[in-house]
Motif scaffolding. Sequence first.
Motif, mmCIF file in Angstrom:
data_model
loop_
_atom_site.group_PDB
_atom_site.id
_atom_site.type_symbol
_atom_site.label_atom_id
_atom_site.label_comp_id
_atom_site.label_asym_id
_atom_site.label_seq_id
_atom_site.Cartn_x
_atom_site.Cartn_y
_atom_site.Cartn_z
ATOM 1 N N GLU A 1 -65.687 13.967 -25.954
ATOM 2 C CA GLU A 1 -65.808 12.997 -27.039
ATOM 3 C C GLU A 1 -66.822 13.470 -28.077
ATOM 4 O O GLU A 1 -66.593 13.341 -29.277
ATOM 5 C CB GLU A 1 -66.214 11.632 -26.477
ATOM 6 N N ARG A 2 -67.932 14.032 -27.615
ATOM 7 C CA ARG A 2 -68.950 14.544 -28.541
ATOM 8 C C ARG A 2 -68.375 15.657 -29.404
ATOM 9 O O ARG A 2 -68.550 15.669 -30.626
ATOM 10 C CB ARG A 2 -70.168 15.064 -27.773
ATOM 11 N N ARG A 3 -67.643 16.583 -28.765
ATOM 12 C CA ARG A 3 -67.031 17.680 -29.526
ATOM 13 C C ARG A 3 -66.002 17.158 -30.516
ATOM 14 O O ARG A 3 -65.896 17.672 -31.631
ATOM 15 C CB ARG A 3 -66.397 18.693 -28.585
ATOM 16 N N LYS A 4 -65.262 16.137 -30.116
ATOM 17 C CA LYS A 4 -64.257 15.548 -30.994
ATOM 18 C C LYS A 4 -64.924 14.952 -32.229
ATOM 19 O O LYS A 4 -64.465 15.145 -33.348
ATOM 20 C CB LYS A 4 -63.476 14.485 -30.233
ATOM 21 N N ARG A 5 -66.020 14.216 -32.008
ATOM 22 C CA ARG A 5 -66.745 13.618 -33.141
ATOM 23 C C ARG A 5 -67.320 14.683 -34.060
ATOM 24 O O ARG A 5 -67.290 14.541 -35.274
ATOM 25 C CB ARG A 5 -67.861 12.707 -32.646
ATOM 26 N N GLU A 6 -67.869 15.752 -33.478
ATOM 27 C CA GLU A 6 -68.460 16.815 -34.277
ATOM 28 C C GLU A 6 -67.406 17.559 -35.098
ATOM 29 O O GLU A 6 -67.705 18.051 -36.180
ATOM 30 C CB GLU A 6 -69.211 17.806 -33.393
ATOM 31 N N THR B 1 -64.813 16.220 -36.433
ATOM 32 C CA THR B 1 -64.337 15.346 -37.496
ATOM 33 C C THR B 1 -65.478 15.215 -38.503
ATOM 34 O O THR B 1 -66.314 14.350 -38.400
ATOM 35 C CB THR B 1 -63.965 13.949 -36.929
ATOM 36 N N TRP B 2 -65.482 16.080 -39.457
ATOM 37 C CA TRP B 2 -66.594 16.154 -40.394
ATOM 38 C C TRP B 2 -66.447 15.230 -41.586
ATOM 39 O O TRP B 2 -67.367 14.991 -42.316
ATOM 40 C CB TRP B 2 -66.785 17.586 -40.875
#
Length: 70
Positions: A61-66, A68-69
């Motif tokens: 989830e953290r990687r997904k949020r990161e 999505t810039w």
Amino acid sequence: MSQAVDKIMRTIEQRAGIDQTPEGRLAFWIAFSHLRYEARIKAGAEELRRRAEARDAAEAERRKRESTWW
């Protein structure tokens, strides 16, 4: 505990975020000390897997949020 089993357990502990010091490992496993050996290992391994899966999901989830810039 055989060396092979100990190595597997340490790997799972690391994935679950358990501190690898003797004190850190003891702090985790003490919660299962009331169980007999086989039940203790099984219950501890289930909890380690649960924690590892939760940690992996949080990391994904953290990687997904990161990524999505916008």
